[in-house]
Design a protein around this motif. Structure first.
Motif, PDB file in Angstrom:
ATOM      1  N   MET A  65     -29.597 103.901   1.592  1.00 40.77           N
ATOM      2  CA  MET A  65     -28.268 103.994   1.012  1.00 40.77           C
ATOM      3  C   MET A  65     -27.384 102.952   1.699  1.00 40.77           C
ATOM      4  N   ILE A  66     -26.528 102.302   0.904  1.00 41.15           N
ATOM      5  CA  ILE A  66     -25.575 101.337   1.428  1.00 41.15           C
ATOM      6  C   ILE A  66     -24.171 101.689   0.955  1.00 41.15           C
ATOM      7  N   ARG A  67     -23.200 101.255   1.727  1.00 43.76           N
ATOM      8  CA  ARG A  67     -21.799 101.367   1.327  1.00 43.76           C
ATOM      9  C   ARG A  67     -21.311  99.949   1.071  1.00 43.76           C
ATOM     10  N   ILE A  68     -20.718  99.754  -0.086  1.00 47.13           N
ATOM     11  CA  ILE A  68     -20.179  98.459  -0.492  1.00 47.13           C
ATOM     12  C   ILE A  68     -18.657  98.546  -0.498  1.00 47.13           C
ATOM     13  N   GLU A  69     -18.012  97.567   0.077  1.00 54.00           N
ATOM     14  CA  GLU A  69     -16.561  97.427  -0.030  1.00 54.00           C
ATOM     15  C   GLU A  69     -16.279  96.037  -0.580  1.00 54.00           C
ATOM     16  N   ILE A  70     -15.556  95.989  -1.670  1.00 58.44           N
ATOM     17  CA  ILE A  70     -15.159  94.719  -2.258  1.00 58.44           C
ATOM     18  C   ILE A  70     -13.634  94.686  -2.244  1.00 58.44           C
ATOM     19  N   ILE A  71     -13.090  93.623  -1.688  1.00 56.43           N
ATOM     20  CA  ILE A  71     -11.642  93.443  -1.628  1.00 56.43           C
ATOM     21  C   ILE A  71     -11.336  92.109  -2.296  1.00 56.43           C
ATOM     22  N   ALA A  72     -10.366  92.110  -3.210  1.00 53.52           N
ATOM     23  CA  ALA A  72     -10.016  90.879  -3.914  1.00 53.52           C
ATOM     24  C   ALA A  72      -8.640  91.002  -4.549  1.00 53.52           C
ATOM     25  N   ASN A  73      -8.138  89.885  -5.024  1.00 54.91           N
ATOM     26  CA  ASN A  73      -6.882  89.852  -5.755  1.00 54.91           C
ATOM     27  C   ASN A  73      -7.013  90.679  -7.023  1.00 54.91           C
ATOM     28  N   GLN A  74      -5.953  91.400  -7.374  1.00 54.50           N
ATOM     29  CA  GLN A  74      -5.985  92.244  -8.575  1.00 54.50           C
ATOM     30  C   GLN A  74      -6.278  91.461  -9.846  1.00 54.50           C
ATOM     31  N   SER A  75      -6.019  90.181  -9.861  1.00 56.66           N
ATOM     32  CA  SER A  75      -6.246  89.382 -11.066  1.00 56.66           C
ATOM     33  C   SER A  75      -7.712  89.317 -11.471  1.00 56.66           C
ATOM     34  N   VAL A  76      -8.640  89.583 -10.544  1.00 59.11           N
ATOM     35  CA  VAL A  76     -10.069  89.525 -10.872  1.00 59.11           C
ATOM     36  C   VAL A  76     -10.722  90.898 -10.903  1.00 59.11           C
ATOM     37  N   GLN A  77      -9.946  91.938 -10.726  1.00 60.40           N
ATOM     38  CA  GLN A  77     -10.484  93.305 -10.674  1.00 60.40           C
ATOM     39  C   GLN A  77     -11.296  93.657 -11.921  1.00 60.40           C
ATOM     40  N   GLU A  78     -10.719  93.476 -13.076  1.00 61.54           N
ATOM     41  CA  GLU A  78     -11.383  93.863 -14.325  1.00 61.54           C
ATOM     42  C   GLU A  78     -12.701  93.122 -14.509  1.00 61.54           C
ATOM     43  N   GLU A  79     -12.718  91.840 -14.241  1.00 64.92           N
ATOM     44  CA  GLU A  79     -13.944  91.062 -14.434  1.00 64.92           C
ATOM     45  C   GLU A  79     -15.030  91.463 -13.448  1.00 64.92           C
ATOM     46  N   ILE A  80     -14.676  91.690 -12.199  1.00 69.56           N
ATOM     47  CA  ILE A  80     -15.675  92.101 -11.204  1.00 69.56           C
ATOM     48  C   ILE A  80     -16.303  93.423 -11.610  1.00 69.56           C
ATOM     49  N   ILE A  81     -15.490  94.392 -11.974  1.00 70.63           N
ATOM     50  CA  ILE A  81     -16.015  95.703 -12.369  1.00 70.63           C
ATOM     51  C   ILE A  81     -16.876  95.583 -13.619  1.00 70.63           C
ATOM     52  N   LYS A  82     -16.416  94.831 -14.605  1.00 70.22           N
ATOM     53  CA  LYS A  82     -17.181  94.643 -15.844  1.00 70.22           C
ATOM     54  C   LYS A  82     -18.557  94.062 -15.543  1.00 70.22           C
ATOM     55  N   ASN A  83     -18.630  93.075 -14.694  1.00 71.79           N
ATOM     56  CA  ASN A  83     -19.911  92.431 -14.397  1.00 71.79           C
ATOM     57  C   ASN A  83     -20.818  93.313 -13.543  1.00 71.79           C
ATOM     58  N   LEU A  84     -20.249  94.070 -12.605  1.00 72.02           N
ATOM     59  CA  LEU A  84     -21.067  95.002 -11.820  1.00 72.02           C
ATOM     60  C   LEU A  84     -21.662  96.079 -12.729  1.00 72.02           C
ATOM     61  N   GLU A  85     -20.856  96.610 -13.646  1.00 71.70           N
ATOM     62  CA  GLU A  85     -21.350  97.635 -14.569  1.00 71.70           C
ATOM     63  C   GLU A  85     -22.392  97.071 -15.535  1.00 71.70           C
ATOM     64  N   ALA A  86     -22.288  95.797 -15.888  1.00 72.49           N
ATOM     65  CA  ALA A  86     -23.273  95.183 -16.790  1.00 72.49           C
ATOM     66  C   ALA A  86     -24.614  94.992 -16.094  1.00 72.49           C
ATOM     67  N   VAL A  87     -24.575  94.650 -14.829  1.00 75.35           N
ATOM     68  CA  VAL A  87     -25.811  94.400 -14.081  1.00 75.35           C
ATOM     69  C   VAL A  87     -26.442  95.699 -13.588  1.00 75.35           C
ATOM     70  N   ILE A  88     -25.602  96.666 -13.228  1.00 76.38           N
ATOM     71  CA  ILE A  88     -26.074  97.954 -12.711  1.00 76.38           C
ATOM     72  C   ILE A  88     -25.495  99.047 -13.610  1.00 76.38           C
ATOM     73  N   PRO A  89     -26.206  99.439 -14.659  1.00 81.45           N
ATOM     74  CA  PRO A  89     -25.667 100.361 -15.665  1.00 81.45           C
ATOM     75  C   PRO A  89     -25.129 101.682 -15.110  1.00 81.45           C
ATOM     76  N   ASP A  90     -25.738 102.221 -14.078  1.00 81.67           N
ATOM     77  CA  ASP A  90     -25.268 103.496 -13.523  1.00 81.67           C
ATOM     78  C   ASP A  90     -24.410 103.292 -12.274  1.00 81.67           C
ATOM     79  N   PHE A  91     -23.744 102.156 -12.180  1.00 86.99           N
ATOM     80  CA  PHE A  91     -22.913 101.827 -11.031  1.00 86.99           C
ATOM     81  C   PHE A  91     -21.710 102.772 -10.965  1.00 86.99           C
ATOM     82  N   CYS A  92     -21.619 103.516  -9.885  1.00 86.59           N
ATOM     83  CA  CYS A  92     -20.508 104.448  -9.666  1.00 86.59           C
ATOM     84  C   CYS A  92     -19.688 103.955  -8.488  1.00 86.59           C
ATOM     85  N   TYR A  93     -18.379 104.090  -8.567  1.00 83.52           N
ATOM     86  CA  TYR A  93     -17.510 103.539  -7.530  1.00 83.52           C
ATOM     87  C   TYR A  93     -16.189 104.283  -7.496  1.00 83.52           C
TER      88      TYR A  93
END
Length: 99
Positions: free
Chosen positions: A1-29
């Motif tokens: 098990m790993i813990r991931i922390e991603i910190i970034a400008n709010q302007s890229v929030q939607e795109e980062i989440i969209k791409n993580l969910e596309a690559v990992i279908p059951d990605f929970c956060y």
């Protein structure tokens, strides 16, 4: 098990989440959508002087998806080099001791 922390400008929030969910279908956060602070280059205080803000995404995932997450974040960093995208990965210390 790993813990991931991603910190970034709010302007890229939607795109980062969209791409993580596309690559990992059951990605929970969990998402902390409004984060104030100071980075290496500037402040992010949501004020008229320092109007930008950050977000933090937290996720607990299987070890097997770590490389997929790293790949998505590397892509986003190249696409948005000035948005302060950072990722921190913490590995479970003693997995045999957990239930």
């Amino acid at each position: 098990m790993i813990r991931i922390e991603i910190i970034a400008n709010q302007s890229v929030q939607e795109e980062i989440i969209k791409n993580l969910e596309a690559v990992i279908p059951d990605f929970c956060y969990s998402l902390i959508p409004l984060v104030y602070g100071r980075g290496k280059k500037s402040y992010k205080l949501g004020s008229t002087t320092w109007p930008e803000t950050n977000f933090i995404l937290l996720a607990y995932c299987a070890d097997s998806v770590e490389q997929d997450i790293q790949t998505v974040i590397e892509y986003e960093k190249k696409k948005f080099p000035d948005e302060g995208i950072k990722i921190f990965v913490m590995h479970e210390k003693n997995p045999e001791l957990t239930n």
